[in-house]
Design a protein around this motif. Structure first.
Motif, short mmCIF file in Angstrom:
data_model
loop_
_atom_site.label_atom_id
_atom_site.label_comp_id
_atom_site.label_asym_id
_atom_site.label_seq_id
_atom_site.Cartn_x
_atom_site.Cartn_y
_atom_site.Cartn_z
N THR A 1 85.14 -116.24 -11.32
CA THR A 1 86.04 -116.96 -10.29
C THR A 1 85.59 -117.27 -9.26
O THR A 1 86.19 -117.21 -7.97
N VAL A 2 84.87 -115.60 -8.71
CA VAL A 2 84.44 -115.61 -7.61
C VAL A 2 83.05 -115.92 -7.61
O VAL A 2 82.19 -116.37 -6.38
N GLY A 3 82.79 -117.06 -8.35
CA GLY A 3 81.08 -117.01 -8.66
C GLY A 3 80.01 -115.82 -8.08
O GLY A 3 78.81 -116.65 -7.59
N GLN A 4 80.03 -115.58 -8.67
CA GLN A 4 78.78 -113.94 -8.71
C GLN A 4 78.65 -113.63 -10.00
O GLN A 4 79.01 -113.81 -10.99
N PRO A 5 77.23 -113.56 -9.72
CA PRO A 5 76.27 -113.85 -11.52
C PRO A 5 76.97 -112.80 -12.04
O PRO A 5 77.37 -110.96 -11.50
N TYR A 6 76.83 -112.25 -13.69
CA TYR A 6 77.76 -111.49 -14.00
C TYR A 6 76.33 -109.66 -13.72
O TYR A 6 75.44 -109.91 -13.91
N ILE A 7 77.60 -108.56 -14.19
CA ILE A 7 76.34 -108.20 -13.91
C ILE A 7 76.10 -106.97 -15.18
O ILE A 7 77.76 -106.80 -15.41
N TYR A 8 75.76 -106.51 -16.26
CA TYR A 8 75.38 -105.88 -17.45
C TYR A 8 75.88 -104.60 -17.36
O TYR A 8 75.61 -103.82 -16.38
N PRO A 9 76.38 -103.63 -18.46
CA PRO A 9 76.65 -103.22 -18.43
C PRO A 9 75.42 -101.79 -18.42
O PRO A 9 74.64 -101.95 -19.05
N LYS A 10 76.46 -100.62 -18.00
CA LYS A 10 75.14 -99.48 -17.86
C LYS A 10 75.84 -98.27 -18.78
O LYS A 10 76.29 -97.64 -18.24
N ASN A 11 74.46 -98.28 -19.49
CA ASN A 11 75.66 -97.18 -20.31
C ASN A 11 75.68 -95.74 -20.02
O ASN A 11 75.98 -95.15 -20.83
#
Ligand code: SDX
Length: 396
Positions: A144-154
């Motif tokens: 919704t904010v037009g930003q790239p997805y951030i992958y989880p950091k385990n």
């Protein structure tokens, strides 16, 4: 039929049924998960401990805790194809519309966890849903904010991982503030389960048809969205904003008169409950968390928090509310806490859904594991037209 239904296993899904998961005493304002008071769990445990408790009936020991945490962490990513599913939505879609779609879509990817009557499938579906909900909610927000997805950091905590997926960008890391991390984890604990509420009944009824766990949880997400249920936290913050625009604390009396005028349709959002006729114990814990977070962030003069406390004070002394046993519920302060830690209002109910997923799963599994359960089939008491014949069109 006198309108009173006799107990029927088919009703395990909808009407009142036996359960060993959550106990509520609405008159005392008491809430226990598997016998443990919510006040003790909120202080002594984290959300994944609470997930373990709700799913398996006991708090984990050190070894069980480590194994469960690593199982969840190893399922935090979602199939890369999910991002193409998101592209079908408008950018201004409500995150709950997106989440309802995403959760249901999970059943298209995980064929080894779709048979609800297979205990192994149910087990891995539970882990996947708990692990992936933060990722999906963060993806819905980023879209919704037009930003790239951030992958989880385990190597982060459950709550810390979620906050980073929400607010980090490829250009800038997100540093998790431990007070905010703890506050969000507590919000998750307080929302984890709540006996046979509307969305849990929905999940049980949906699951009783034998559909897959992801579809049943998606139905729960859809039901929770309503402003009388999980949507109340968003509605409560919007209400506080409206009163603020009217003139703030000075206008509380005027607003309360609207609430007491039955014809106005105005409700004091975040107040009242189908079961609690006393203070919702979660609201007390949420107010404490509010104080902690606002203090940590130097926001103790937050006008909305002050307005909320004034509203609560006036309502608790007002005969209209006292006579109707209307007290603050979990939603009254949760929105203020979430807003203070930077969560956009549109995400509040999605976060409620994230936290409630484990409760829905535990309730669903309890029903399915009961050999007596059948598909829920509530009856209606027909009070309509008597039997009659169809007349030819010319005579109608
Ligand atoms: C959640 O079930 C769960 O466990 C849900 C939940 C969970 O964890 O899953 O706890 C989460 O949904 C909490 C509730 C969030 N909803 C809201 O805060 C929305 C505002 N609350 C109301 O819409 C209402 O209180 C309900 C829907 C929650 C309960 O409605 P009821 O069953 O009508 O409440 P009631 O029978 O106690 O009402 C008694 C009277 C009625 O007026 P009279 O007919 O007696 O004159 O109080 C009135 C109600 O109209 N009333 C309110 C009110 N809530 C009830 N009047 C003004 N403001 C309110 N908030």
């Amino acid at each position: 039929q006198t309108g009173k239904f006799t107990y029927d296993p088919g009703f395990l899904s909808t009407a009142s049924c036996n359960s060993t998961i959550t106990y509520i005493d609405g008159d005392k304002g008491e809430l226990l998960y598997r016998g443990y008071p919510i006040e003790q769990l909120a202080v002594n445990c984290d959300y994944l401990d609470t997930c373990y408790l709700l799913l398996y009936g006991e708090l984990p020991n050190t070894e069980q805790r480590g194994t469960f945490h690593s199982r969840v962490i190893n399922h935090t990513m979602v199939n890369e194809q999910m991002q193409f599913f998101l592209r079908g939505f408008r950018r201004d879609a409500h995150p709950m519309a997106v989440l309802t779609g995403l959760v249901g879509a999970l059943s298209a990817f995980y064929h080894d966890s779709t048979d609800i009557n297979n205990p192994e499938h149910r087990e891995i579906a539970a882990i996947r849903l708990i692990a992936k909900m933060p990722t999906l909610v963060a993806m819905a927000y980023k879209y919704t904010v037009g930003q790239p997805y951030i992958y989880p950091k385990n190597d982060l905590s459950y709550a810390g991982n979620f906050m980073r997926m929400m607010f980090a960008t490829p250009c800038e890391e997100y540093k998790v503030n431990p007070v905010i991390e703890r506050a969000l984890d507590r919000i998750f604990i307080l929302h984890a389960d709540h006996e046979q509420n509307a969305s849990t009944s929905t999940v049980r009824l949906c699951g009783s048809s034998g559909t897959n766990p992801f579809a049943a949880i998606a139905a729960g997400v859809a039901c929770l969205w309503g402003p009388s249920h999980g949507g109340a936290n968003e509605a409560c913050l919007n209400m506080l904003g409206d009163i603020q625009k009217m003139g703030g604390v000075a206008k509380v009396g005027e607003f309360m008169s609207q609430v007491k005028d039955k014809n106005s349709g105005v409700k004091l959002m975040g107040f009242g409950h189908r079961v609690y006729k006393n203070y919702d114990p979660r609201a007390k814990l949420m107010r404490e968390t509010c104080h902690e977070v606002l203090g940590e962030l130097g926001l103790h003069n937050d006008p909305l928090f002050k307005l909320a406390m004034e509203l609560e004070k006036i309502a608790l002394e007002d005969d209209y509310f006292v006579a109707r046993k209307l007290y603050p519920n979990v939603d009254f302060y949760s929105g203020i806490v979430q807003r203070a830690i930077g969560i956009p209002v549109s995400l509040f109910t999605a976060i409620f859904a994230l936290a409630r997923t484990v409760g829905w799963i535990a309730q669903l599994n309890e029903m399915i594991a009961d050999p007596e359960y059948k598909i829920g089939r509530p009856r209606q008491l027909f009070v309509g037209a008597e039997k009659r014949d169809v007349k030819p069109l010319a005579e109608r």
